[in-house]
Write an enzyme that holds these catalytic residues in place. Structure first.
Site, PDB file in Angstrom:
ATOM      1  N   SER A 147       2.724   9.547  -3.863  1.00 22.02           N
ATOM      2  CA  SER A 147       3.008   8.128  -4.027  1.00 22.02           C
ATOM      3  C   SER A 147       4.134   7.909  -5.032  1.00 22.02           C
ATOM      4  O   SER A 147       4.117   8.469  -6.129  1.00 22.02           O
ATOM      5  CB  SER A 147       1.762   7.379  -4.495  1.00 22.02           C
ATOM      6  OG  SER A 147       0.738   7.460  -3.537  1.00 22.02           O
ATOM      7  N   HIS A 202       0.446   1.408  -8.437  1.00 25.28           N
ATOM      8  CA  HIS A 202      -0.899   1.981  -8.534  1.00 25.28           C
ATOM      9  C   HIS A 202      -0.906   3.330  -9.250  1.00 25.28           C
ATOM     10  O   HIS A 202      -1.968   3.807  -9.666  1.00 25.28           O
ATOM     11  CB  HIS A 202      -1.540   2.101  -7.142  1.00 25.28           C
ATOM     12  CG  HIS A 202      -1.022   3.223  -6.297  1.00 25.28           C
ATOM     13  ND1 HIS A 202      -0.111   3.048  -5.285  1.00 25.28           N
ATOM     14  CD2 HIS A 202      -1.309   4.556  -6.300  1.00 25.28           C
ATOM     15  CE1 HIS A 202       0.145   4.205  -4.708  1.00 25.28           C
ATOM     16  NE2 HIS A 202      -0.570   5.137  -5.305  1.00 25.28           N
ATOM     17  N   ASP A 244       3.393  -3.131  -4.466  1.00 19.51           N
ATOM     18  CA  ASP A 244       3.099  -1.835  -5.095  1.00 19.51           C
ATOM     19  C   ASP A 244       4.380  -1.182  -5.621  1.00 19.51           C
ATOM     20  O   ASP A 244       4.825  -0.140  -5.144  1.00 19.51           O
ATOM     21  CB  ASP A 244       2.400  -0.914  -4.085  1.00 19.51           C
ATOM     22  CG  ASP A 244       1.739   0.283  -4.751  1.00 19.51           C
ATOM     23  OD1 ASP A 244       1.743   0.351  -5.997  1.00 19.51           O
ATOM     24  OD2 ASP A 244       1.215   1.141  -4.024  1.00 19.51           O
TER      25      ASP A 244
END
Length: 380
Positions: A200, A95, A125
């Protein structure tokens, strides 16, 4: 005829042994007393040693942590990643880069490089990007074991653009399954360290071993905890992408486009960051990393051995103040005040002393990378 003197010799030996025993007992009692008196000092040293171990783990990890920026015509997304092999391949979250038309990365020493996608998943992901300029660097080791509840962890990333931010916590849950924004997270670690924008893709490190055990991926809105993908769940597909990728077939962002997106405001932030990174490296005795921040002219005038000798006497240090400003000719000046604990070489017993010192750093872009081109000790 002379009498035998064996009994006298025997008695002498007995008294000698008794004397040795008494001497040993007195010495042992004295040592126990001395240890009891100095136990607080021993505990302090042990605690300091443990702290230095944590600092070393973090400092070494930061060299492998990469800040990632994905650009398109509408927005810029910032995330994190980490080197995991010697090809310059970086694991991150899908992402972070899924909508990017161009990707570039920023390393721990504030260098910029273009990156290309070599693999990205639509369901999990996970993504891998390549930066050939980072090849042949030593990545952090990956753990072969699953983490357990209660394991102490270190989460690294670049939340809100603050590069190499460190958060400590524990594994608070395992085998969590959840779906977020079209991605399925299977067997995820629940961690007490929060994960926010920019975190992230950063590594989750086991405190005990310094090994990477997961990829920080999802944070909760209240910031109470986050979720990380176990590295064991995705390492096989990452290795497959790496083995199949050919540099000549990859699409890299233009370095010209990268530099056009870097303004002097970003340069000020980088100069402050590099100043801290320089002194952190000195404090942890990583003189090679500190020396690598110097520009070519400064390195030509100062050998590594001479540079090391300037700082080798420093035992510990702490930055107390730092400020930067843009000068003419696209140079940046950073003034930093540092409390330095060092060995006093003028003392026969090498006593330690702490002094407050001030330094002036001049930064400039050299081959599109921000470098220290001048260091001046301005201490009164």
């Amino acid at each position: 005829m002379k009498q035998k003197r064996y009994p006298a010799i025997f008695i002498s030996i007995v008294f000698l042994l008794i004397g040795i025993f008494i001497t040993f007992k007195l010495y042992s009692d004295w040592k126990d007393t001395e240890l009891a008196i100095n136990q607080p000092f021993v505990n302090h040293i042990a605690e300091k040693s443990e702290n230095l171990d944590l600092k070393t783990i973090i400092h070494e990890a930061e060299k492998s942590v990469i800040q990632i920026e994905g650009h398109n015509e509408y927005s810029t997304i910032t995330g994190s990643g980490f080197l995991y092999n010697s090809k310059g391949d970086i694991i991150t979250n899908a992402h972070v880069i899924q909508d990017a038309d161009a990707i570039y990365v920023r390393t721990s020493n504030a260098r910029f490089y273009p990156a290309a996608v070599i693999g990205i998943s639509e369901d999990t992901d996970i993504a891998v990007i390549r930066v050939p300029q980072l090849a042949n660097r030593d990545p952090l080791p990956l753990s072969d074991e699953l983490a357990e509840i209660g394991d102490e962890i270190i989460a690294l990333g670049s939340p809100h653009g603050f590069q190499n931010t460190v958060t400590l916590g524990i594994i608070s849950g395992t085998e969590r399954d959840l779906d977020v924004d079209g991605y399925h997270y299977a067997n995820a670690y629940q961690i007490s360290a929060s994960i926010t924008h920019g975190n992230s893709g950063g590594p989750l490190i086991k405190r005990e071993t310094g090994e990477i055990i997961g990829i920080n991926s999802v944070g909760m809105d209240d910031g109470m905890f986050g979720f990380s993908i176990p590295i064991n769940e995705v390492i096989d597909i990452a290795k497959k992408w790496s083995n199949e990728a050919v540099n000549e077939d990859l699409k890299f962002a233009s370095i010209t486009d990268i530099m056009s997106n870097i303004n002097m405001e970003q340069g000020l932030q980088d100069a402050n960051y590099l100043t801290e990174y320089f002194w952190d490296s000195i404090g942890i005795r990583d003189y090679i990393s500190a020396y690598s921040l110097l520009g070519s002219t400064l390195q030509q005038s100062t050998s590594y051995a001479d540079f090391r000798n300037q700082y080798i006497h420093i035992i510990d240090l702490r930055i107390t103040d730092s400020e930067s400003e843009v000068l003419d000719h696209n140079q940046i000046e950073t003034t930093v005040e540092v409390d330095v604990m060092e060995r006093d070489s003028n003392q026969d017993d090498e006593k330690e002393k702490t002094t407050s010192q001030q330094f002036e750093f001049i930064f400039a872009y050299e081959n599109d990378q921000l470098k220290i081109v001048k260091i001046t000790d301005t201490t009164d």
